[in-house]
Design a protein around this motif. Structure first.
Motif, PDB file in Angstrom:
ATOM      1  N   GLY A  65       0.820  -1.208   0.000  1.00 48.12           N
ATOM      2  CA  GLY A  65       0.000   0.000   0.000  1.00 48.12           C
ATOM      3  C   GLY A  65       0.855   1.259   0.000  1.00 48.12           C
ATOM      4  O   GLY A  65       0.548   2.249  -0.667  1.00 48.12           O
ATOM      5  N   PHE A  68       2.099   1.829  -3.458  1.00 51.69           N
ATOM      6  CA  PHE A  68       1.088   2.479  -4.293  1.00 51.69           C
ATOM      7  C   PHE A  68       0.948   3.964  -3.978  1.00 51.69           C
ATOM      8  O   PHE A  68       0.462   4.734  -4.798  1.00 51.69           O
ATOM      9  CB  PHE A  68      -0.273   1.794  -4.136  1.00 51.69           C
ATOM     10  CG  PHE A  68      -0.384   0.506  -4.886  1.00 51.69           C
ATOM     11  CD1 PHE A  68       0.065   0.383  -6.182  1.00 51.69           C
ATOM     12  CD2 PHE A  68      -0.966  -0.602  -4.294  1.00 51.69           C
ATOM     13  CE1 PHE A  68      -0.042  -0.809  -6.871  1.00 51.69           C
ATOM     14  CE2 PHE A  68      -1.081  -1.790  -4.965  1.00 51.69           C
ATOM     15  CZ  PHE A  68      -0.623  -1.892  -6.264  1.00 51.69           C
ATOM     16  N   LEU A  69       1.366   4.379  -2.792  1.00 51.85           N
ATOM     17  CA  LEU A  69       1.306   5.792  -2.432  1.00 51.85           C
ATOM     18  C   LEU A  69       2.181   6.635  -3.358  1.00 51.85           C
ATOM     19  O   LEU A  69       1.870   7.788  -3.637  1.00 51.85           O
ATOM     20  CB  LEU A  69       1.759   5.957  -0.969  1.00 51.85           C
ATOM     21  CG  LEU A  69       1.749   7.351  -0.380  1.00 51.85           C
ATOM     22  CD1 LEU A  69       0.319   7.872  -0.308  1.00 51.85           C
ATOM     23  CD2 LEU A  69       2.367   7.344   1.002  1.00 51.85           C
ATOM     24  N   THR A  71       2.613   6.214  -6.526  1.00 53.81           N
ATOM     25  CA  THR A  71       2.220   6.141  -7.934  1.00 53.81           C
ATOM     26  C   THR A  71       1.528   7.408  -8.420  1.00 53.81           C
ATOM     27  O   THR A  71       1.196   7.508  -9.588  1.00 53.81           O
ATOM     28  CB  THR A  71       1.284   4.942  -8.191  1.00 53.81           C
ATOM     29  OG1 THR A  71       0.127   5.067  -7.366  1.00 53.81           O
ATOM     30  CG2 THR A  71       1.993   3.646  -7.930  1.00 53.81           C
ATOM     31  N   PHE A  79      -4.620   7.728  -8.319  1.00 57.51           N
ATOM     32  CA  PHE A  79      -4.098   6.529  -7.672  1.00 57.51           C
ATOM     33  C   PHE A  79      -4.748   5.288  -8.277  1.00 57.51           C
ATOM     34  O   PHE A  79      -5.852   5.378  -8.836  1.00 57.51           O
ATOM     35  CB  PHE A  79      -4.405   6.546  -6.169  1.00 57.51           C
ATOM     36  CG  PHE A  79      -3.552   7.487  -5.388  1.00 57.51           C
ATOM     37  CD1 PHE A  79      -2.183   7.294  -5.283  1.00 57.51           C
ATOM     38  CD2 PHE A  79      -4.110   8.567  -4.735  1.00 57.51           C
ATOM     39  CE1 PHE A  79      -1.394   8.162  -4.552  1.00 57.51           C
ATOM     40  CE2 PHE A  79      -3.335   9.428  -4.002  1.00 57.51           C
ATOM     41  CZ  PHE A  79      -1.971   9.229  -3.912  1.00 57.51           C
ATOM     42  N   PHE A  83      -5.574   1.183  -4.213  1.00 62.89           N
ATOM     43  CA  PHE A  83      -5.114   2.152  -3.225  1.00 62.89           C
ATOM     44  C   PHE A  83      -6.259   3.069  -2.808  1.00 62.89           C
ATOM     45  O   PHE A  83      -6.395   3.408  -1.633  1.00 62.89           O
ATOM     46  CB  PHE A  83      -3.953   2.973  -3.778  1.00 62.89           C
ATOM     47  CG  PHE A  83      -3.418   3.967  -2.784  1.00 62.89           C
ATOM     48  CD1 PHE A  83      -2.509   3.561  -1.828  1.00 62.89           C
ATOM     49  CD2 PHE A  83      -3.839   5.293  -2.805  1.00 62.89           C
ATOM     50  CE1 PHE A  83      -2.023   4.467  -0.903  1.00 62.89           C
ATOM     51  CE2 PHE A  83      -3.351   6.194  -1.892  1.00 62.89           C
ATOM     52  CZ  PHE A  83      -2.444   5.784  -0.940  1.00 62.89           C
ATOM     53  N   SER A  84      -7.074   3.469  -3.767  1.00 63.06           N
ATOM     54  CA  SER A  84      -8.208   4.343  -3.464  1.00 63.06           C
ATOM     55  C   SER A  84      -9.220   3.664  -2.544  1.00 63.06           C
ATOM     56  O   SER A  84      -9.881   4.332  -1.757  1.00 63.06           O
ATOM     57  CB  SER A  84      -8.908   4.776  -4.752  1.00 63.06           C
ATOM     58  OG  SER A  84      -8.010   5.489  -5.568  1.00 63.06           O
ATOM     59  N   PRO A  88      -5.144  -2.002   1.224  1.00 64.85           N
ATOM     60  CA  PRO A  88      -3.850  -2.369   1.810  1.00 64.85           C
ATOM     61  C   PRO A  88      -3.674  -1.891   3.251  1.00 64.85           C
ATOM     62  O   PRO A  88      -2.878  -2.447   3.991  1.00 64.85           O
ATOM     63  CB  PRO A  88      -2.831  -1.694   0.889  1.00 64.85           C
ATOM     64  CG  PRO A  88      -3.530  -1.542  -0.404  1.00 64.85           C
ATOM     65  CD  PRO A  88      -4.969  -1.282  -0.045  1.00 64.85           C
TER      66      PRO A  88
END
Length: 198
Positions: A65, A68-69, A71, A79, A83-84, A88
């Motif tokens: 997670g 993904f922050l 990205t 995002f 992730f949205s 995670p």
């Protein structure tokens, strides 16, 4: 200290139960009670392993997670879906808590701790099932996420493989967490009065 009192004897006063011969017992008996059968002993040993696995899966889920922050950089305007949804993070919190309850249950077995462990494992199983569904939506919605926003296709295939690889690993972690949580919660509920954990 006075030198006259150094050699005087000391007398101890005992209650009558200790000094009377009629109250003293010469025979001590002890009863050994073993409430666990061999299967229960094996299951208790495995609780720490299952709890540790749940904690590690939760930490790795959280770590992806955090990946993904990062990205949300140019040229990607949003995002990824997973992730949205926050899976995670809230999924890993439930996984870590249920693993901690299993380890605590291994150390000290109480009725309240058994019930809390069952509830946490059931919530973790539901979170893992929801995570699997969210990851399937993530595969469908974000399959072309990287290539769709890239102005040039130079790094498109490498980034897509990396993104799909992370989603696949998250799917594997979610499936493993689902099986561990279901095993732990069904195991405790299947026996009468949760005797499998005691």
């Amino acid at each position: 200290m006075d030198s006259n009192n150094t050699h005087s004897p000391m007398f101890l006063v005992f209650p009558p139960e200790v000094t009377n011969a009629e109250y003293q017992t010469t025979e001590l008996t002890a009863t050994v009670y073993n409430s666990q059968n061999p299967v229960q002993k094996i299951l208790i040993r495995k609780l720490k392993i299952l709890g540790t696995a749940q904690i590690l899966l939760g930490i790795m889920n959280f770590s992806f997670g955090v990946v993904f922050l990062f990205t949300l950089v140019s040229p990607f305007p949003r995002f990824p879906f997973i992730f949205s949804s926050g899976y995670p993070f809230w999924g890993s919190a439930l996984f870590i808590n249920s693993g901690a309850f299993l380890i605590a249950l291994k150390r000290k077995t109480t009725d309240i701790l058994i019930r809390l462990s069952q509830v946490m494992n059931l919530l973790s199983a539901l979170a893992a099932a929801a995570g699997i569904i969210l990851l399937i939506f993530g595969f469908l919605l974000d399959g072309a996420y990287i290539c769709g926003y890239s102005p040039d296709g130079i790094h498109c295939s490498v980034a897509t493989v990396l993104f799909i690889g992370i989603l696949t690993i998250l799917m594997f972690f979610s499936i493993a967490e689902l099986f561990i949580s279901l095993f732990s919660s069904i195991l405790g509920c299947s026996s009468e009065n949760c005797e499998a954990f005691c």
